[in-house]
Design a protein around this motif. Structure first.
Motif, short mmCIF file in Angstrom:
data_model
loop_
_atom_site.label_atom_id
_atom_site.label_comp_id
_atom_site.label_asym_id
_atom_site.label_seq_id
_atom_site.Cartn_x
_atom_site.Cartn_y
_atom_site.Cartn_z
N PHE A 88 13.96 25.74 74.35
CA PHE A 88 13.34 25.65 73.02
C PHE A 88 11.84 25.91 73.10
CE2 PHE A 88 10.81 23.02 70.16
CZ PHE A 88 11.21 23.49 68.93
N TRP A 89 11.16 25.26 74.04
CA TRP A 89 9.70 25.42 74.13
C TRP A 89 9.32 26.82 74.62
CZ3 TRP A 89 6.87 22.71 71.22
CH2 TRP A 89 7.24 21.41 70.88
N ARG A 90 10.14 27.40 75.52
CA ARG A 90 9.84 28.77 75.96
C ARG A 90 9.90 29.72 74.78
NH1 ARG A 90 12.97 32.82 76.99
NH2 ARG A 90 14.86 31.60 77.29
N LYS A 91 10.93 29.57 73.97
CA LYS A 91 11.06 30.44 72.80
C LYS A 91 9.96 30.16 71.78
CE LYS A 91 15.83 31.68 73.23
NZ LYS A 91 16.64 32.59 72.47
N LYS A 92 9.60 28.90 71.62
CA LYS A 92 8.54 28.53 70.68
C LYS A 92 7.21 29.18 71.09
CE LYS A 92 7.41 25.79 67.20
NZ LYS A 92 7.92 26.00 65.85
N PHE A 93 6.96 29.27 72.39
CA PHE A 93 5.76 29.91 72.89
C PHE A 93 5.87 31.44 72.83
CE2 PHE A 93 4.52 25.88 74.85
CZ PHE A 93 3.15 25.97 74.87
N GLY A 94 7.09 31.95 72.62
CA GLY A 94 7.29 33.39 72.54
C GLY A 94 7.19 34.09 73.88
N VAL A 95 7.68 33.42 74.93
CA VAL A 95 7.60 33.96 76.29
C VAL A 95 9.00 34.35 76.76
CG1 VAL A 95 7.04 33.36 78.69
CG2 VAL A 95 5.54 32.60 76.83
N LYS A 96 9.09 35.53 77.36
CA LYS A 96 10.37 36.00 77.91
C LYS A 96 10.65 35.27 79.22
CE LYS A 96 10.07 40.60 75.95
NZ LYS A 96 9.98 42.03 76.24
N GLN A 97 11.94 35.04 79.44
CA GLN A 97 12.38 34.34 80.65
C GLN A 97 11.90 35.05 81.92
OE1 GLN A 97 16.69 34.00 81.43
NE2 GLN A 97 16.40 31.82 80.99
N ALA A 98 12.01 36.38 81.94
CA ALA A 98 11.59 37.13 83.13
C ALA A 98 10.09 36.99 83.39
CB ALA A 98 11.97 38.60 82.97
N ASP A 99 9.29 36.99 82.32
CA ASP A 99 7.85 36.83 82.49
C ASP A 99 7.49 35.45 83.01
OD1 ASP A 99 7.50 39.42 81.52
OD2 ASP A 99 7.10 38.76 79.46
N LEU A 100 8.18 34.45 82.49
CA LEU A 100 7.92 33.09 82.93
C LEU A 100 8.32 32.91 84.40
CD1 LEU A 100 7.01 30.20 82.33
CD2 LEU A 100 9.31 29.74 81.46
N ALA A 101 9.47 33.44 84.76
CA ALA A 101 9.93 33.34 86.14
C ALA A 101 8.92 34.01 87.08
CB ALA A 101 11.31 33.98 86.29
N LYS A 102 8.43 35.16 86.69
CA LYS A 102 7.45 35.86 87.53
C LYS A 102 6.18 35.03 87.69
CE LYS A 102 5.03 40.27 87.95
NZ LYS A 102 4.81 41.58 87.35
N LYS A 103 5.71 34.45 86.61
CA LYS A 103 4.50 33.61 86.64
C LYS A 103 4.70 32.39 87.53
CE LYS A 103 0.50 32.05 84.87
NZ LYS A 103 -0.76 32.64 85.22
N MET A 104 5.92 31.84 87.51
CA MET A 104 6.23 30.65 88.31
C MET A 104 6.61 30.99 89.74
SD MET A 104 8.41 28.34 85.63
CE MET A 104 8.52 26.95 86.78
N VAL A 105 6.75 32.28 90.05
CA VAL A 105 7.15 32.78 91.37
C VAL A 105 8.53 32.22 91.75
CG1 VAL A 105 6.38 33.24 93.73
CG2 VAL A 105 4.68 32.74 91.98
N ILE A 106 9.46 32.36 90.79
CA ILE A 106 10.86 32.06 91.03
C ILE A 106 11.67 33.21 90.44
CG2 ILE A 106 10.57 29.55 91.05
CD1 ILE A 106 11.63 29.46 88.19
N THR A 107 12.94 33.27 90.75
CA THR A 107 13.76 34.35 90.20
C THR A 107 14.19 34.00 88.77
OG1 THR A 107 15.84 33.42 91.00
CG2 THR A 107 14.66 34.92 92.50
N PRO A 108 14.40 35.02 87.95
CA PRO A 108 14.89 34.75 86.59
C PRO A 108 16.22 33.99 86.58
CG PRO A 108 14.08 36.99 86.74
CD PRO A 108 14.08 36.43 88.14
N SER A 109 17.06 34.23 87.59
CA SER A 109 18.35 33.52 87.60
C SER A 109 18.16 32.02 87.84
CB SER A 109 19.29 34.12 88.64
OG SER A 109 18.79 33.94 89.95
#
Length: 118
Positions: free
Chosen positions: A35-56
């Protein structure tokens, strides 16, 4: 995490603390993360990259296929969300999230009473 990472969360004020509380106290933390990721308007792949984890891995947490994440993961998740939203052209999403943190029905006074009841 370095001390500068910790400073970022403190500098971003009570909004991230409130959001973290809404995730931790939720009956469904994975749903709250998404919910919060979507509220911020951030794609899952972009967030995973920023966190240095895989999208899966991120997908598994958001769908509840992995055990609930710890406090450190939630902290990193929310800080990365905030950082990505700040740097995106849709910076108004940060303002919307800040407003949602103060007006969301997820953490009303009634909800706090319900959570604290045995």
């Amino acid at each position: 995490m370095s001390s500068s990472d910790n400073d970022g969360i403190i500098a971003n004020g009570s909004e991230l603390t409130w959001i973290a509380g809404s995730v931790v106290l939720s009956d469904n933390p994975p749903q709250q993360l998404k919910f919060w990721r979507k509220k911020f308007g951030v794609k899952q792949a972009d967030l995973a990259k920023k966190m240095v984890i895989t999208p899966s891995v991120l997908s598994d947490y958001e769908k509840g296929r992995r055990p609930s994440p710890g406090a450190n993961f939630i902290k990193r998740y929310l800080q990365a969300l905030y950082d990505l939203a700040q740097s995106s052209p849709r910076s108004s999403s940060v303002q919307q999230v800040e407003e949602a943190a103060t007006t969301s029905p997820a953490m009303t006074a009634d909800a706090a009473v319900t959570i604290n009841q045995p």
